[in-house]
Design an enzyme around this catalytic site. Sequence first.
Site, PDB file in Angstrom:
ATOM      1  CG  ASP A 115      -2.882  -2.820  -5.486  1.00 49.42           C
ATOM      2  OD1 ASP A 115      -2.038  -2.237  -6.162  1.00 49.42           O
ATOM      3  OD2 ASP A 115      -4.005  -2.336  -5.217  1.00 49.42           O
TER       4      ASP A 115
HETATM    5  C1  BGC Z   1      -5.399  -5.477  -0.713  1.00 51.25           C
HETATM    6  C2  BGC Z   1      -5.693  -5.005  -2.105  1.00 51.25           C
HETATM    7  C3  BGC Z   1      -5.558  -3.530  -2.200  1.00 51.25           C
HETATM    8  C4  BGC Z   1      -4.235  -3.065  -1.633  1.00 51.25           C
HETATM    9  C5  BGC Z   1      -4.143  -1.570  -1.619  1.00 51.25           C
HETATM   10  C6  BGC Z   1      -4.076  -4.942  -0.243  1.00 51.25           C
HETATM   11  O1  BGC Z   1      -3.858  -5.301   1.073  1.00 51.25           O
HETATM   12  O2  BGC Z   1      -5.431  -6.871  -0.682  1.00 51.25           O
HETATM   13  O3  BGC Z   1      -6.976  -5.416  -2.499  1.00 51.25           O
HETATM   14  O4  BGC Z   1      -5.630  -3.124  -3.522  1.00 51.25           O
HETATM   15  O5  BGC Z   1      -4.058  -3.547  -0.331  1.00 51.25           O
HETATM   16  O6  BGC Z   1      -2.891  -1.142  -1.224  1.00 51.25           O
HETATM   17  C1  NOJ Z   2      -8.298  -2.894  -4.718  1.00 50.46           C
HETATM   18  C2  NOJ Z   2      -7.554  -1.729  -5.262  1.00 50.46           C
HETATM   19  O1  NOJ Z   2      -8.264  -0.538  -4.997  1.00 50.46           O
HETATM   20  C3  NOJ Z   2      -7.368  -1.859  -6.750  1.00 50.46           C
HETATM   21  O2  NOJ Z   2      -6.612  -0.792  -7.239  1.00 50.46           O
HETATM   22  C4  NOJ Z   2      -6.716  -3.166  -7.079  1.00 50.46           C
HETATM   23  O3  NOJ Z   2      -6.653  -3.274  -8.471  1.00 50.46           O
HETATM   24  C5  NOJ Z   2      -7.482  -4.331  -6.489  1.00 50.46           C
HETATM   25  N1  NOJ Z   2      -7.664  -4.134  -5.097  1.00 50.46           N
HETATM   26  C6  NOJ Z   2      -6.794  -5.666  -6.730  1.00 50.46           C
HETATM   27  O4  NOJ Z   2      -5.628  -5.782  -6.002  1.00 50.46           O
END
Ligand code: BGC
Ligand code: NOJ
Length: 811
Positions: free
Chosen positions: A483
């Site tokens: 993300d």
């Molecule tokens: C986090 C990710 C997460 C995302 C969701 C980010 O701030 O680092 O792990 O998947 O937020 O929107």
């Molecule tokens: C957590 C999120 O829930 C997931 O969708 C994503 O793939 C990972 N973070 C990595 O960013």
Amino acid sequence: MKFGHFDDVNKEYVITSPRTPLPWINYLGCEDFFSLKSNTCGGYSFYKDAKLLRLTRYRYNNVPLDSNGLYYFIKDGDTVWNPGWMPTKTELDDYKCRHGLGYSVFEGKKNGISAVLTDFVPMGTACEVNKLTLTNESDEKKDFTLFSYVEFCLWNAMDDMTNFQRNFSTGEVEIHGSTIYHKTEYRERRNHYAIFSVNTDIDGFDTDRDSFLGAYGENRAPEVVMTGKAKNSVASGWAPVGSHQINISLAPGESRDLVFVLGYVENKKDEKWEGLNKVNRKPAEAMLTKFDTTEKADQALADLKAYWNGLLSHFTVSSSEEKLDRMVNIWHQYQCMVTFNMSRSASYFESGIGRGMGFRDSCQDLLGFVHLIPDRARQRILDIASTQFEDGSAYHQYQPLTKKGNADIGSGFNDDPLWLIAGTAAYIKETGDYSILDEITPYDNDASKATDFMEHLRRSFNYTVNHLGPHGLPLIGRADWNDCLNLNCFSEEPGESFQTFGPSEGPNAESVFIAGMFVKYGKDYAAICRHRGLEEEAKEAEKQIEKMEQTVLDAGWDGEWYLRAYDHYKHKVGSKECEEGKIFIEPQGFCVIAEIGLKDGYCLKAMESVEKHLDTKYGIVLLQPCYTRYHVELGEITSYPGGYKENAGIFCHNNPWISIAETVVGRGNRAWQVYTRTCPAYIEDISEIHRTEPYVYSQMIAGKDAPNFGEAKNSWLTGTAAWTFLDVSQYILGIRPDYDGLVVDPCIPASLDGFSAKRDFRGVTYHITVKNPNGAEKGVASMTVDGTPVEGNMIPFDGSKKEVQVEVVMG
Ligand code: BGC
Ligand code: NOJ
């Protein structure tokens, strides 16, 4: 250092000190009513949706930590204590918290009184039951007072935390006998309310927080408890709470059971209760009669345990590795069920407000729980697909109560569509149920825009085909699985563009990771087409897949590993040419799982590079070297200090990808090493470093660049649950459902001399014995099915048998 121990017989983790490094929680509830429950009785409850229908109030990031929950205070002379230690923090003579499957037990002792509190959410009823057994273990008569206490949330958790000008004037309650009705909003909606009740007469009650706590009071020392006298307060606005006073007198050795119920009650849809503003008490009374005796509460707990034991009996393993058996038979599968229920919405790190159900998250969670509850998996797939857009893209998240896509977040994560194929393929392989493909399924929840479900898969596959970038690799959009890899941000103002998309979204950035996914799940799409008799379409899909494999080898290979991406400016990401972030874990995992370049040695080389550059003693970090400064063209990933989260943290979710990838290249020892390094049961001894619950995975462990190397965060709600279970069950133990039968293809450490497993598959129970006499890491030398030798390692499905004996010899 440990703070408890596993009890495998009872399928519990037993915490023996209340001062765990962080609250160690459990999830109660498997249907519509849920409670988060920490080892000191903190937490909160909600019905279906942690944002919209929250029953009790919780303050995240509170000081002291975790200091609101469903509490019982015992006032014994001048001593006031709680069976779960919080919130008084009175030192107990004995303390235990047993987190089991869907229930938690708190055993506290103080000055000759023992309190055993068993909290659970029964099957079939929207409530939490608390059975409290008080025993006088001293030689003298004991007279003491018990106070229950819970603080109600005014339903919408976000509004509850922000809209005080209104909320301080809306609170309403009713009290009838021993039942406290929390009916804020009822005046307007007349459809739902909460109850808090006990199955005995009470000696007083309170429903107004300030009256209960006293002016400037606190949970640690409520005025009513300290003085020992309820005020019978009736809340009007401000903060409604529920508290019962019960005076107890116990002879030496005597025990008394009390059953408390915290419930959610809804009038039937067509029943508009017209009793002015008075609540319709009938459904509440019906609920309470289900748990009005100790026997009924005990029976409900026994039914819950039977439910869980039944669920977990579908896949069991027995080996010489106690920790492996413990994880496979209990905790992996338990965590998979919790991620099924919660997706990423409510934990001690997810507020239940910010995020609903993730599209990609829920699709991946399916991989871990489909064998447990195939019917609910089927429904989940169709719910998810209903949030897809007509062009195959999808809302990134949806709200569990409405099942509608979340427009605030929208779409644009270009990996999302392919995860739908992943989840569906897992469902079909598990169940053999192709009828799901015929289900008429809407787009964007609009029934006027609907096609059969097969068409949803087709549009998912074609979404990638239709969104290729300058090198022929898939466009990444806002981000892919990662993300935080926001490659289409190109504002000149540092900090400004990260996570602002829309007009600045560039068309250029490409993802090698999505290419890997496309090859892996594209093959599933082609297989599904073929099973449906769509031979031409299957061939056409295969052509696209082959082309993509070649593209990855031509434009996505960096010499010793797979590249991660190209940014908006067509610069390489995850290349030896980069200043930082030279190698990323994700494409190594997925391109190898997809077997891109397998026979030409690319896969093995990529695995060697992971070991060389990304390995640490606590797991594999996401990338190296970590980003030491913010790069606007890479986005949020570089906003984290090195070693945290996506910036070189040990992101547990993609560790099993590497373990699975290692089974693809046949390295059983290494697959095992990767599996055990992050596996809770294997790292229980370093709980003081790891800090989160030692019975479940966390999303992330701080990487070697972080000062707190080895410290975990974001426990419970992570795709790690599903992927590690998939890894160990389907790739390490190698028992893998396929379209036409069950494959047995173990890839284990040479030191493991075999194992036996029981696997239910499409109504047939397989008893599988694997022998590894010569210390092989992979390879099936021979297999017999009911005594008859079989070519290869697939047991063709035969539904006419109910029990099948399988013997496999590795070599
Ligand atoms: C986090 C990710 C997460 C995302 C969701 C980010 O701030 O680092 O792990 O998947 O937020 O929107
Ligand atoms: C957590 C999120 O829930 C997931 O969708 C994503 O793939 C990972 N973070 C990595 O960013």
